[in-house]
Design an enzyme around this catalytic site. Sequence first.
Site, PDB file in Angstrom:
ATOM      1  CE1 TYR A  73      40.978  41.090  35.492  1.00 37.33           C
ATOM      2  CE2 TYR A  73      40.823  42.837  37.140  1.00 37.33           C
ATOM      3  CZ  TYR A  73      40.661  41.513  36.770  1.00 37.33           C
ATOM      4  OH  TYR A  73      40.160  40.610  37.682  1.00 37.33           O
ATOM      5  CE  LYS A 129      37.631  40.333  35.185  1.00 35.16           C
ATOM      6  NZ  LYS A 129      37.101  38.984  34.889  1.00 35.16           N
TER       7      LYS A 129
END
Length: 316
Positions: free
Chosen positions: A177, A181
């Site tokens: 993640y 990002k």
Amino acid sequence: MTAPALPLEGLSAIVTGAGRGLGRAEAVELARLGAAIVVNDFGQPGRDGSGQASAGPAEEVAAEIRAAGGRATAHTGDVADHQQARALVELAIQTYGKLDILVNNAGILRDRMIFSMSEAEWDSVIQVHLKGHYNTTHFAAAHWRERSKAAGGPVYGRVVNTSSEAFLAGSAGQPNYAAAKGGIVGLTTSTALALGKYGVTANAICPRARTRMTEDVFAGFAEPGEGELDPLAPEHVSPLVGYLASPAATRINGQLLVVHGGMVAVMERPRVAARFDTAKEVFSYEELDELISPYYAGRPKDETFAATEVLGLRHG
């Protein structure tokens, strides 16, 4: 006396992952500001992308917008799929005549420590977040470039991408993640540079909100009292998205903004904290040790995280 036009009146927007949480709040806000919306959501019930896809979430939000007097249509495709992302952009163009605003929000979580994470857990999160942002942006950018060439000048275009504080401050159990990002920030700045001459801006936000994806992250945070708005409500984030999508934000491009609970922080690009030059033609191991080791020995161990704590950015 004529009432003033809404800031997004006459514009159309796509919001991905808009069937719930942040995406829903963003779609509703853009519609409130006058935009016609394509509500995209693949509709899988699990926050890890598991379960049967359903048209329900996207269609429910589209119906909610229409019931409030706005214009909205639902799209239930998977933005991680290149051709389904193409169909999403084409739907907006066919339905509303053009696309003006793209808000990329769709995502999933498959958390695991780096030493325990499987290849599939890594690939799936990168696919939905980073590739999903690329897919929709690719087709939207092509649309704006064609329109600009036909018009002989700039056109109206806005991209608002969704990054995370997991990229800014680190997140031990989310290597997939956090990497996705961080990649989204790089994609955003590249897009901003490439499309600026066509009149298009691209910015990214790092939102903090209590949603289905973050329910365990914020489980220890105080719940709002009766009649009070949750400090972590998505409605604290959506006005910034509406603003960045509007003509008022025409000078804002390639920026990263953290937003939550009544606060917006504009983040700076990384700056040089220290510089070391060799006294010879080429650095040696010994010289690097003499120069760099004392510098780090004199800094607080958690200095990076301490800097983010000033803004209250440790979670998200």
